[in-house]
Design an enzyme around this catalytic site. Structure first.
Site, PDB file in Angstrom:
ATOM      1  N   ASP A 252      -4.210  -2.250  -0.814  1.00 37.08           N
ATOM      2  CA  ASP A 252      -4.238  -2.494   0.623  1.00 37.08           C
ATOM      3  C   ASP A 252      -5.033  -3.772   0.885  1.00 37.08           C
ATOM      4  O   ASP A 252      -6.138  -3.933   0.345  1.00 37.08           O
ATOM      5  CB  ASP A 252      -4.924  -1.276   1.275  1.00 37.08           C
TER       6      ASP A 252
ATOM      7  N   ASN B 113       0.826  -1.221   0.000  1.00 35.74           N
ATOM      8  CA  ASN B 113       0.000   0.000   0.000  1.00 35.74           C
ATOM      9  C   ASN B 113       0.858   1.268   0.000  1.00 35.74           C
ATOM     10  O   ASN B 113       0.336   2.379  -0.031  1.00 35.74           O
ATOM     11  CB  ASN B 113      -0.983   0.011   1.182  1.00 35.74           C
TER      12      ASN B 113
ATOM     13  N   TYR C 243       1.968  -4.939  18.782  1.00 28.91           N
ATOM     14  CA  TYR C 243       2.611  -5.426  17.553  1.00 28.91           C
ATOM     15  C   TYR C 243       2.840  -6.937  17.635  1.00 28.91           C
ATOM     16  O   TYR C 243       2.420  -7.698  16.751  1.00 28.91           O
ATOM     17  CB  TYR C 243       3.946  -4.684  17.351  1.00 28.91           C
TER      18      TYR C 243
ATOM     19  N   ALA D 231       3.539  -7.544   4.679  1.00 27.00           N
ATOM     20  CA  ALA D 231       2.826  -6.269   4.803  1.00 27.00           C
ATOM     21  C   ALA D 231       2.273  -6.085   6.217  1.00 27.00           C
ATOM     22  O   ALA D 231       1.453  -6.885   6.667  1.00 27.00           O
ATOM     23  CB  ALA D 231       1.676  -6.232   3.792  1.00 27.00           C
TER      24      ALA D 231
ATOM     25  N   GLY E 214       6.208   1.467   2.521  1.00 22.73           N
ATOM     26  CA  GLY E 214       7.081   0.925   1.479  1.00 22.73           C
ATOM     27  C   GLY E 214       7.440   1.977   0.443  1.00 22.73           C
ATOM     28  O   GLY E 214       6.928   3.111   0.461  1.00 22.73           O
TER      29      GLY E 214
ATOM     30  N   THR F 297       7.950 -12.152  14.677  1.00 18.05           N
ATOM     31  CA  THR F 297       8.851 -11.279  15.443  1.00 18.05           C
ATOM     32  C   THR F 297       9.312 -11.873  16.771  1.00 18.05           C
ATOM     33  O   THR F 297       8.564 -12.626  17.413  1.00 18.05           O
ATOM     34  CB  THR F 297       8.126  -9.944  15.731  1.00 18.05           C
TER      35      THR F 297
END
Ligand code: UDP
Length: 328
Positions: A51, A32, A141, A74, A36, A117
């Site tokens: 998106d 989107n 997150y 993304a 980026g 992550t």
């Protein structure tokens, strides 16, 4: 293979796309462009500006298309921001992941690689951190990434979609040719900030805390070269067996302190890089280092870069060639 790379205009997605195109895969990149950069996308990849929260983007990506695999990068990616804007992470990231997984399941896409992550491990009980470490997300997150990992788990169980979550430690460095690299706006990551000081774009770096229980008092992180990280994605994509499900920690296995990074950057750049000590940053654990044995055993992978020097040197090469980052 025909592959869909979401977030392929971002830092890690663009490096993975570059390797996939170089080895001859047909790549569709969807981004989107909120974080980026269009110029980061390999010119031979097909680019869809869209998106994943929008139905028409999903239609453009999936109608009449058959993918051999999806690599999903993304997302909003800042731990700190997620504490202040949790719904970007608990809603937008999760919905985007859910929309993509639903479309993937409907089209029976056989493999799915998820960018996850080390923020799943807020207070690790053991170091280095293995995959048996209990998951305890350290922020919205990390929580959002964990939710998408769990959705992937259900698609694996219900549909046999093969899935692999790669839980990244600190990605750093740039492509050796210097045409792609790290460009976040605003920048919050240590190595690019330090190099901005060397470029004269900032006066000094603030070290977030020097009273941690580490040898020099600053936080220790596992910095992994983005090319090593990207290579692991491609090996994982090829190695995933039908119906397999994995979650792997992806780091170099070596820890360096903030002061180590500063010292190394001074050597690489020849700039004094002034630093001042500031307060701790909320939510920063003292030490995060990956145990990457499981990944190594599975893929025969090991990082080619095991010290800071080549990581910082490649980042410096990128920043010197592109002091303002990508053109917008
Ligand atoms: N850090 C710092 N000063 C800065 C930015 C980061 O001291 O201006 C520290 C941060 O506290 C952490 C390490 O550098 O210990 C790496 O931070 P970064 O934001 O790059 O990655 P994170 O570990 O948060 O994913």
């Amino acid at each position: 293979m025909k592959l869909l790379v979401t977030g392929g205009a971002g830092y890690i997605g663009s490096h993975v796309t570059d390797l996939l195109v170089a080895r001859g895969d047909e790549v569709v990149v969807c981004d989107n462009l909120v974080n980026g950069h269009r110029a980061a996308v390999h010119p031979e990849a097909r680019f869809v500006h869209g998106d994943l929260l929008q139905a028409d983007t999903l239609r453009t990506l999936f109608d009449g298309q058959r993918y051999d695999g999806i690599l999903h990068f993304a997302a909003y990616t800042l731990v700190n921001e997620s504490m202040e804007r949790p719904w970007r992470y608990l809603r937008d990231n999760v919905l985007a992941g859910g929309n993509l997984l639903q479309a993937a399941a409907e089209q029976e896409v056989p493999r799915f690689i998820l960018s996850s992550t080390a923020n799943l491990y807020e207070e690790p009980q053991r170091l280095p951190i293995g995959e048996d470490e209990p998951v305890q997300p350290g922020s919205p997150y990390g929580e959002g990434k964990h939710m998408i990992e769990r959705m992937l788990g259900w698609m694996n169980r219900l549909q046999g979609m093969a899935g692999c979550s790669l839980r990244y430690f600190n990605a750093a460095g740039a492509h050796p040719e210097g045409h792609i690299g790290e460009d976040h706006r605003p920048e919050t990551h240590l190595i690019p900030l330090v190099l901005q000081v060397a470029l004269g774009q900032r006066e000094a770096i603030t070290v977030f805390g020097d009273d941690y229980p580490t040898p020099d008092g600053s936080c220790i992180r596992d910095y992994i070269h983005v090319m090593d990280l990207a290579a692991a994605h491609i090996l994982a994509l090829d190695a995933l067996a039908e119906g397999e499900l994995r979650a792997c920690n992806l780091g170099s296995g070596h820890g360096y302190s903030v002061l180590d990074v500063l010292e190394c950057a001074r050597e690489v750049t020849g700039h004094p890089i002034p630093a001042r000590i500031g307060p701790r940053r909320a939510g920063d654990p003292a030490v995060l280092v990956a145990d990457n044995d499981a990944l190594g055993r599975w893929l025969g992978w090991s990082p080619q870069h095991t010290t800071l020097q080549p990581i910082i040197a490649s980042a410096w090469n990128w920043h010197r060639r592109h002091p303002q980052g990508y053109p917008e």
